[in-house]
Design an enzyme around this catalytic site. Structure first.
Site, PDB file in Angstrom:
ATOM      1  N   CYS A  44       0.807  -1.221   0.000  1.00 28.16           N
ATOM      2  CA  CYS A  44       0.000   0.000   0.000  1.00 28.16           C
ATOM      3  C   CYS A  44       0.840   1.271   0.000  1.00 28.16           C
ATOM      4  O   CYS A  44       0.320   2.371  -0.179  1.00 28.16           O
ATOM      5  CB  CYS A  44      -0.955  -0.011   1.189  1.00 28.16           C
ATOM      6  N   HIS A  97      -3.022   6.563   2.687  1.00 28.01           N
ATOM      7  CA  HIS A  97      -3.572   5.345   2.067  1.00 28.01           C
ATOM      8  C   HIS A  97      -4.944   5.072   2.693  1.00 28.01           C
ATOM      9  O   HIS A  97      -5.082   5.066   3.916  1.00 28.01           O
ATOM     10  CB  HIS A  97      -2.614   4.175   2.308  1.00 28.01           C
ATOM     11  N   ASN A 157     -10.531  -0.630   0.141  1.00 24.35           N
ATOM     12  CA  ASN A 157      -9.079  -0.510   0.261  1.00 24.35           C
ATOM     13  C   ASN A 157      -8.484  -1.035  -1.050  1.00 24.35           C
ATOM     14  O   ASN A 157      -8.557  -2.223  -1.334  1.00 24.35           O
ATOM     15  CB  ASN A 157      -8.598  -1.326   1.460  1.00 24.35           C
TER      16      ASN A 157
END
EC number: 2.3.1.180
Length: 332
Positions: free
Chosen positions: A116, A253, A283
């Site tokens: 990420c 993120h 996500n």
């Protein structure tokens, strides 16, 4: 400790697949509820790639979106940096698949694997390549097809992840560059908390779940991120010789809304100046920051010349952040 950048961001584009997986759909797969998911994650929908749609396909559409929006020329791109944790193949790289799809004649290609944090690492690298004179025009991609490695029988992880792609063009600035500061670091001993197995079936002497699906210890990742991000964000802003008030937007993120709320409570940038993408995208790992920036541009929030702090964190456990002046022209 001001960073002497010669680079600027000139254009961006994004893409998400058509198929929507909403919370009601997940209620049919695992023991969960819309209320539970929203309460704990802030997520309502995520996008899912088609069976024959892979990460380079999503990235190709994101680049086309960028060209359509900003009328930029990509034929002379001399480096493609492709951040992903879900490549189609171990090799060839996703970046080389993208080069073939776009027909860019003379470009280097490189995949980045930092989970990420991959997109922010890619932006740091693009700045350094342009500032050093090694490249004039770098295409940075953050793209994922996490649905392909998600275990849809695991109620704790399957509600989180979605698919998407972002493409950014980083070029030589005419004057001073727009990248103000960077920070990065790693706590590699925490690697067990977020992984997808590969050739080895153990780590730190511990056996791994070797099904080839994403495995996450959400509690441990949460504790690490909520403690680390506010500290490192403060350091990042300090390195830019700026105050927190001068940061127009903080773009972490988009892992989980509750996590981001906890980070913002600890400072230094409040939630009302924070941009996210997880509510309708889930996500999306390396794609989540580009998607959040695109939403903010489309909503008229993010404007040319504003100062933005981007901060990626995830599997490794690793993190990277940068403060950048938003160089992309505003839409009329």
């Amino acid at each position: 400790m001001n960073h002497q950048s010669m680079a600027t961001i000139t254009a961006m584009g994004t893409y998400v697949p058509d198929r929507i997986l909403n919370n009601a759909d997940l209620e049919k797969l695992v023991d969960t509820s819309d209320e539970w998911i929203v309460q704990r994650t802030g997520m309502r929908e995520r996008r899912i790639a088609a069976e024959h749609q892979f990460v380079s396909d999503l990235a190709t559409e994101a680049v086309k979106d960028m060209v359509r929006r900003y009328k930029v020329d990509i034929t002379d791109v001399d480096m493609i940096l492709f951040a992903t944790s879900t490549p189609e193949y171990s090799f060839p790289s996703s970046a080389s698949r993208l080069q073939a799809n776009l027909g860019i004649p003379n470009t280097g290609v490189l995949d980045l694997n930092a989970a990420c944090a991959g997109f922010t690492y890619g932006m740091q690298l693009a700045d350094s390549l342009v500032t050093s004179g090694m490249s004039r025009k770098v295409l940075v991609i953050g793209a994922e097809t996490l649905s392909k490695i998600t275990d849809y029988t695991d109620r704790t992880t399957c509600v989180l992840f979605g698919d998407g792609a972002g493409a950014f063009l980083v070029e030589r600035a005419s004057g001073q560059g727009d990248f103000k500061s960077i920070v990065s670091g790693t706590q590699g001993e925490g690697g067990m908390h977020l992984y997808k197995s590969g050739l080895s079936t153990e780590m730190n002497g511990q056996p791994l779940n070797a099904e080839g699906k994403l495995v996450q210890n959400g509690r441990e990742v949460y504790k690490w991120a909520v403690r680390m991000v506010p500290e490192q964000l403060a350091e990042l802003i300090k390195r830019a010789d700026m105050s927190a008030e001068q940061i127009d937007w903080f773009v972490p993120h988009s892992a989980n809304m509750r996590m981001i709320e906890a980070m913002c409570e600890r400072g230094p940038v409040p939630l009302e100046r924070t941009l996210t993408s997880m509510e309708y995208r889930g996500n999306t790992s390396a794609a989540s920051i580009p998607l959040a920036l695109q939403i903010a541009v489309d909503e008229g929030k993010l404007k040319h010349g504003q100062n933005v702090a981007l901060f990626g964190f995830g599997g490794g456990l690793t993190y990277s952040g940068l403060v950048v002046r938003w160089g992309v022209p505003d839409f009329e």
